[in-house]
Design an enzyme around this catalytic site. Structure first.
Site, PDB file in Angstrom:
ATOM      1  N   HIS A   1      30.533  -5.011  16.404  1.00 23.46           N
ATOM      2  CA  HIS A   1      29.093  -5.155  16.147  1.00 23.46           C
ATOM      3  C   HIS A   1      28.776  -4.349  14.893  1.00 23.46           C
ATOM      4  CE1 HIS A   1      24.951  -5.782  16.762  1.00 23.46           C
ATOM      5  NE2 HIS A   1      24.742  -5.223  17.934  1.00 23.46           N
TER       6      HIS A   1
ATOM      7  N   HIS B   1      30.110 -15.319  11.798  1.00 17.05           N
ATOM      8  CA  HIS B   1      29.036 -14.824  12.656  1.00 17.05           C
ATOM      9  C   HIS B   1      28.899 -15.781  13.831  1.00 17.05           C
ATOM     10  CE1 HIS B   1      25.006 -13.559  13.923  1.00 17.05           C
ATOM     11  NE2 HIS B   1      25.256 -12.448  13.269  1.00 17.05           N
TER      12      HIS B   1
ATOM     13  N   ASP C   1      27.484  -7.813   6.307  1.00 20.20           N
ATOM     14  CA  ASP C   1      28.348  -6.647   6.109  1.00 20.20           C
ATOM     15  C   ASP C   1      29.106  -6.667   4.786  1.00 20.20           C
ATOM     16  OD1 ASP C   1      27.636  -5.701   8.650  1.00 20.20           O
ATOM     17  OD2 ASP C   1      29.196  -6.922   9.595  1.00 20.20           O
TER      18      ASP C   1
END
Lengths: 378, 378
Positions: free
Chosen positions: A222, A261, A315
């Site tokens: 996560h 994702h 990210d």
């Protein structure tokens, strides 16, 4: 509703209705209460977005001033808590220090157990405000520095960046930090929001729920992923090396950090926004290395895996941005937690309007019923 | 698997397979790894049940001795943690102190981040052992007393009772405390186990998961209910008053504490076991008041609501038992947490064998997509 099989991971299983946010995973769109994050990142600020998520509408000018003022006034952390956190082992994960800090805030908050709507909203504001101070403070303590006093002249995000780095941010740095807080504020029901919601569904308190959210966000599947994405980028020297790295990892069936994702099947819209700020920041710093490596990884990945719907997520570009803002990677996930606190709380307050205890089942596949065998007969 | 609608509360939605436990809600049966809790309560002990839940089989004599010894040796809490907890506000909820204590244990545990199977099992044993010491210690601190050193001559449950009360338990008290730990050790996937599991599914650490479990258990719709059940019993003077109380509450459509369960549609088997020990303990103490009031409430409730499948749950009889053991009600939910720690961890270790990030969805029912309106145009 017919239920068959095991809903492991709860993929695509809706557990609540919401007006807080929606993700269009096919088109790569994210909306907070109907407003696209692109427009909010460009035109709004974290204080306004927090009001939007908690109240499910944009504030008037007066309301925004009042809300921002309340957030600003709640920034301080009791000295007892700093002196406790100062004594925790320097090598322990920052997320664990943050979680302990939130638990201690709850212990020292005499109003934490109040359950009327106004009291819960005040508690929410205290948490959202103080958690940013906590993140900056535990970061400085870990570096052997003292936490800094908040600066009432700065907005939430700029003050956070100042408290973390000790430097007043310039206009671009301020804007980027604000955009960081906006883009991390809410994302429907990832594991952290789900953990917070499960805790809250027992009618436990907001601090306990936020603490659970932090515990979940810590995990490498996560929030922990942004640190790792930067580690990858920094381990690569040139764009050419980046291409070789991706091809080698894919050949070995390993995952590339910062891609893919559960919900997005195209570009994560937040990644694109971060990318544009990374370009501006790289220009200002005259340091385009991380940008160029990330860009090359992105183009190779899309060439190789775009057809499998694996695209850059937030990210990939947030880590390089934080790095150019002068922040060490250990603070990345805590920043995510500080920004997301409002999303966790917004979902909880919405759920409490018509609460139902979350109590799933497991499917038993073990032996028995059978008789107990005394130890000397085993 | 077809998914339609919103699975609010996740009622009857299985999120994992398990060999750890199964509940037969129609028949009122609960099995750990195939063994009925009635037989385990009668013939086993908490150390053996903990091994059973973690390893999914009963231990040999040698394994049990080794496991019990490991648990016994991990009972102490670093002095730094006691001195931190001592400085937290006396009026704060014990569950919050316990949660902060567990988070601090994690911070001070240099092995907490290790992810190999053996290391995780060692961490599990440390948590299960130390959490009982923490519960007894924060309870004593709140009463203005100092935490006691663990007694290596006592088993897990008896040592806990000694550390909480300062008195060495007699045979019946020891047995009852052991049965308490056994009966609270595991119960499939209530909210606390679910919260712990969601946190663990991100590959976060065991302390973070257990901390989330404590936060969930604290809620009045979950572990917090046993305190309230005793409050109800103690507010009633006689069995006759109990009957009037139940009828009056039902007429006002209010819930009676200690009755009903999401899964059980008949007697909670744990309630029946506690009831038989409450009888023995009441006999020994020559104090049958709480027993008689609970019995009357039970018979009136079954007469009035048995047809609606609302029966006594564990909370109706556990509170009076704890009360007669000399424990204040604020320690009831923390005892539940100490005992349940093994159930939380057993589910996590089982889930990690084939982990999948838990990431449900929400159904968006809000406005938009729509354009942002500048603040001066609102």
């Amino acid at each position: 509703m017919s239920i068959t099989g095991v809903y492991k991971g709860l993929d695509n299983v809706p557990i609540k209705e919401t007006v807080i946010s929606t993700i269009d995973g096919e088109k790569g769109k994210l909306y907070y209460v109907g407003y696209s994050v692109e427009e909010l990142a460009e035109k709004s600020n974290y204080e306004e977005v927090s009001f939007l998520l908690l109240h499910k509408r944009l504030p008037t000018g007066e309301e925004l001033k009042d809300f921002s003022n309340k957030l600003m006034k709640e920034r301080t952390i009791p000295n007892e808590i700093w002196s406790i956190l100062e004594k925790t082992p320097p090598g322990a994960p920052l997320m664990d220090k943050l979680k302990a800090g939130v638990d201690l805030l709850g212990l020292f908050d005499g109003e934490a157990e109040k359950t009327d709507k106004a009291a819960r909203l005040s508690t929410a504001i205290r948490i959202i405000s103080k958690i940013a101070t906590l993140v900056a403070g535990v970061y400085r303590l870990k570096k052997g520095l003292q936490p800094l006093e908040p600066d009432p002249g700065l907005n939430h995000a700029s003050n956070f960046l100042y408290m973390a780095t000790g430097k007043k941010p310039n206009a671009l740095e301020s804007k980027i930090m604000d955009v960081t807080f906006i883009l991390h504020a809410e994302h429907e029901l990832p594991a952290s929001s789900t953990a917070a919601l499960v805790v809250a569904s027992t009618l436990s308190d907001l601090y306990s729920a936020v603490s659970a959210g932090i515990g979940a966000l810590k995990g490498p599947l996560h929030g922990g992923a942004n640190e790792r994405a930067l580690e990858m980028l920094m381990s690569i020297k040139t764009p050419e090396e980046a291409e070789q790295y991706v091809l080698r990892e894919l050949a070995s069936k390993r995952k590339i950090m910062g891609f893919g994702h559960r919900v997005y099947k195209t570009f994560d819209p937040r990644a694109l926004i971060f990318k544009s700020y990374l370009e501006q920041l790289s220009e200002m710093r005259k340091d385009r290395k991380l940008l160029e490596i990330a860009n090359r990884i992105e183009s190779v990945m899309i060439r190789e895996l775009g057809s499998k719907l694996i695209y850059p997520n937030i990210d990939l570009y947030s880590g390089p941005v934080f790095n150019l803002l002068g922040l060490d990677k250990e603070i990345f996930t805590p920043i995510f937690a500080a920004a997301r606190s409002v999303g966790w709380i917004a979902h909880i307050l919405e759920y409490w309007e018509d609460n139902r205890l979350i109590r799933p089942r497991a499917v038993y596949i073990g032996p028995g019923p059978r008789r107990y065998v005394p130890v000397d007969e085993r």
